[in-house]
Write a protein that holds these residues in place. Structure first.
Motif, PDB file in Angstrom:
ATOM      1  N   ALA B  76       0.840  -1.187  -0.030  1.00 27.29           N
ATOM      2  CA  ALA B  76       0.041  -0.020   0.044  1.00 27.29           C
ATOM      3  C   ALA B  76       0.767   1.311  -0.002  1.00 27.29           C
ATOM      4  CB  ALA B  76      -0.949  -0.112   1.114  1.00 27.29           C
ATOM      5  N   LYS B  77       1.046   1.648  -1.171  1.00 25.04           N
ATOM      6  CA  LYS B  77       2.165   2.945  -1.148  1.00 25.04           C
ATOM      7  C   LYS B  77       1.435   3.994  -0.643  1.00 25.04           C
ATOM      8  CE  LYS B  77       4.461   1.756  -5.506  1.00 25.04           C
ATOM      9  NZ  LYS B  77       4.901   2.188  -7.029  1.00 25.04           N
ATOM     10  N   THR B  78       2.407   4.807   0.060  1.00 19.40           N
ATOM     11  CA  THR B  78       1.822   6.183   0.774  1.00 19.40           C
ATOM     12  C   THR B  78       2.452   7.284   0.021  1.00 19.40           C
ATOM     13  OG1 THR B  78       3.804   5.975   2.250  1.00 19.40           O
ATOM     14  CG2 THR B  78       1.735   4.820   3.149  1.00 19.40           C
ATOM     15  N   ARG B  79       1.788   8.337   0.272  1.00 20.94           N
ATOM     16  CA  ARG B  79       2.108   9.634  -0.375  1.00 20.94           C
ATOM     17  C   ARG B  79       3.518  10.291   0.195  1.00 20.94           C
ATOM     18  NH1 ARG B  79      -0.523  13.394  -3.181  1.00 20.94           N
ATOM     19  NH2 ARG B  79      -2.588  12.796  -2.587  1.00 20.94           N
ATOM     20  N   THR B  80       3.739  10.040   1.643  1.00 19.66           N
ATOM     21  CA  THR B  80       5.073  10.568   1.965  1.00 19.66           C
ATOM     22  C   THR B  80       5.528   9.150   2.558  1.00 19.66           C
ATOM     23  OG1 THR B  80       3.605  10.158   4.210  1.00 19.66           O
ATOM     24  CG2 THR B  80       4.053  12.506   3.249  1.00 19.66           C
ATOM     25  N   ALA B  81       6.949   9.432   2.397  1.00 18.70           N
ATOM     26  CA  ALA B  81       8.004   8.090   2.525  1.00 18.70           C
ATOM     27  C   ALA B  81       7.842   7.675   4.059  1.00 18.70           C
ATOM     28  CB  ALA B  81       9.615   8.475   2.296  1.00 18.70           C
ATOM     29  N   LEU B  82       8.304   6.601   4.194  1.00 12.88           N
ATOM     30  CA  LEU B  82       8.013   5.779   5.553  1.00 12.88           C
ATOM     31  C   LEU B  82       9.354   5.268   5.972  1.00 12.88           C
ATOM     32  CD1 LEU B  82       4.954   3.693   5.358  1.00 12.88           C
ATOM     33  CD2 LEU B  82       4.956   6.142   5.938  1.00 12.88           C
ATOM     34  N   SER B  83       9.809   5.100   7.311  1.00  7.95           N
ATOM     35  CA  SER B  83      10.732   4.413   7.636  1.00  7.95           C
ATOM     36  C   SER B  83      10.779   3.029   7.718  1.00  7.95           C
ATOM     37  CB  SER B  83      11.313   4.724   9.082  1.00  7.95           C
ATOM     38  OG  SER B  83      11.126   6.281   9.436  1.00  7.95           O
ATOM     39  N   VAL B  84      11.950   2.260   7.173  1.00  9.51           N
ATOM     40  CA  VAL B  84      11.715   0.883   6.876  1.00  9.51           C
ATOM     41  C   VAL B  84      11.610   0.201   8.299  1.00  9.51           C
ATOM     42  CG1 VAL B  84      12.934  -1.099   6.184  1.00  9.51           C
ATOM     43  CG2 VAL B  84      13.127   1.029   5.056  1.00  9.51           C
ATOM     44  N   VAL B  85      10.468  -0.625   8.355  1.00  8.56           N
ATOM     45  CA  VAL B  85      10.095  -1.413   9.643  1.00  8.56           C
ATOM     46  C   VAL B  85       9.962  -2.772   9.326  1.00  8.56           C
ATOM     47  CG1 VAL B  85       8.262  -1.532  11.603  1.00  8.56           C
ATOM     48  CG2 VAL B  85       9.238   0.651  10.632  1.00  8.56           C
ATOM     49  N   ALA B  86      10.546  -3.837   9.892  1.00  7.17           N
ATOM     50  CA  ALA B  86      10.223  -5.153   9.803  1.00  7.17           C
ATOM     51  C   ALA B  86       8.846  -5.372   9.990  1.00  7.17           C
ATOM     52  CB  ALA B  86      11.443  -5.961  10.606  1.00  7.17           C
TER      53      ALA B  86
END
Lengths: 115, 226
Positions: B76-86
């Protein structure tokens, strides 16, 4: 005067009254949308240049149909009161409030015709 | 019981709207990549997530609301970048009423085009007396709650439409709400009665807007002041 002619006269009167109620209801609904109505609570069309108010038309496509319409594309924005529309007079939702109050219009116009 | 307390009515309607759940993944195993939310099993599409929706994460290190720009089964792509979380169990994504709510006459700052939001207004309608005499008469008070749902532009419309449909499901004809000392009922319970509906989405600035109309009434008592 016979019973059948009584029925015939009554039927003609009912038909004529029905047509009067229909025409008056259509006119009242048009007035409610354009100028507002205490029966429906519709505020009527806001007036800046008068273009919107004057664009509304009442026509009768057939003896049993009435059409109230405008050809201005921004009318829907005024009707729905979306962002960017401001009101110095009258207000939004006149079409909706008229539709919601149509039964009251019919009732009021029927009383005028048949008492 | 005098006439309807319209402020209580408006608040009751808001309170119900705030319970809206358009869709949710339920508690499951989810993670984050830089481009959005991820999963290895199940499907975001089956969970009804769609582009344009504002999701509320739960169980992640950061649970800020974000807007989806594209949705596939596993991303589910987001408008803002996210931090990588396992990926980890016990996480949820859910969609409800937009967090930005421009309630009537409040001065709310509206984001330009990056998030959905709502506006609302109470539209009065004339009351009707049902019995005689006027003093103490039974009367019906009417109003219409209007909510404009501003969805983001540039995405396929189902994301916005699903939100509005779910909103209407909260206000089906006959729904009863407590408003002060009265019961507020959503109209549309009789054939031909006007019932709630949502308009077509139309362009407005940087958003697509659908106007939701909820006609309501309450049985009250007419009181003539001394």
């Amino acid at each position: 005067m016979s019973f059948s002619s009584d029925i015939s006269n009554w039927s003609a009167k009912v038909q004529a009254n029905g047509q009067k109620v229909f025409l008056n209801t259509a006119s009242h609904a048009f007035e409610s949308i354009v100028n507002g109505s205490s029966v429906t609570g519709a505020p009527g069309q806001p007036v800046d240049t008068g273009a919107l108010r004057n664009s509304w038309q009442l026509t009768f496509p057939s003896p049993t149909e009435a059409l109230i319409a405008t050809n201005l594309d921004y009318a829907v924005h005024v009707e729905e009161n979306v962002r960017g529309v401001t009101f110095h007079n009258h207000g939004p939702h006149s079409v909706r409030l008229t539709a919601l109050g149509l039964n009251r219009i019919v009732e009021a116009e029927t009383k005028k015709v048949v008492g | 019981m005098a006439k309807l307390d319209t402020s209580a009515a408006q608040i009751a309607l808001r309170t119900r709207a705030e319970t809206l759940v358009v869709c949710t993944t339920g508690s499951t195993t989810l993670g984050q990549s830089a481009s959005g939310f991820t999963r290895s099993a199940g499907s975001f599409l089956t969970d009804n997530l769609r582009a344009g929706m504002e999701v509320l994460p739960a169980g992640f290190p950061s649970n800020s609301r974000v807007v989806l720009t594209d949705v596939t089964a596993l991303l589910a792509k987001t408008r803002t970048a996210l931090s990588v979380v396992a990926e980890s169990a016990g996480r949820t994504l859910s969609v409800g009423l937009p967090v930005t709510r421009n309630y009537e006459n409040r001065d709310t700052t509206i984001a330009t085009d990056v998030q959905p939001f709502i506006e609302e207004e109470w539209v009065p309608r004339p009351a009707e007396i049902r019995t005689m005499p006027a003093q103490g008469a039974s009367r019906s008070d009417f109003g219409e709650w209007v909510v404009r749902w501003y969805g983001v532009q540039g995405v396929d419309i189902p994301g916005n439409r699903k939100c509005v449909d779910a909103f209407l499901d909260l206000f089906t004809p006959g729904t009863e709400l407590v408003a002060g000392s009265h019961i507020l009922t959503v109209q549309g319970t009789r054939p031909g009665d006007p019932s709630p509906y949502a308009s077509q989405f139309i362009r407005n600035g940087n958003h697509m807007v659908s106007t939701i109309h909820v006609p309501v009434w309450a049985q009250t008592t007419n009181v003539i002041a001394a």
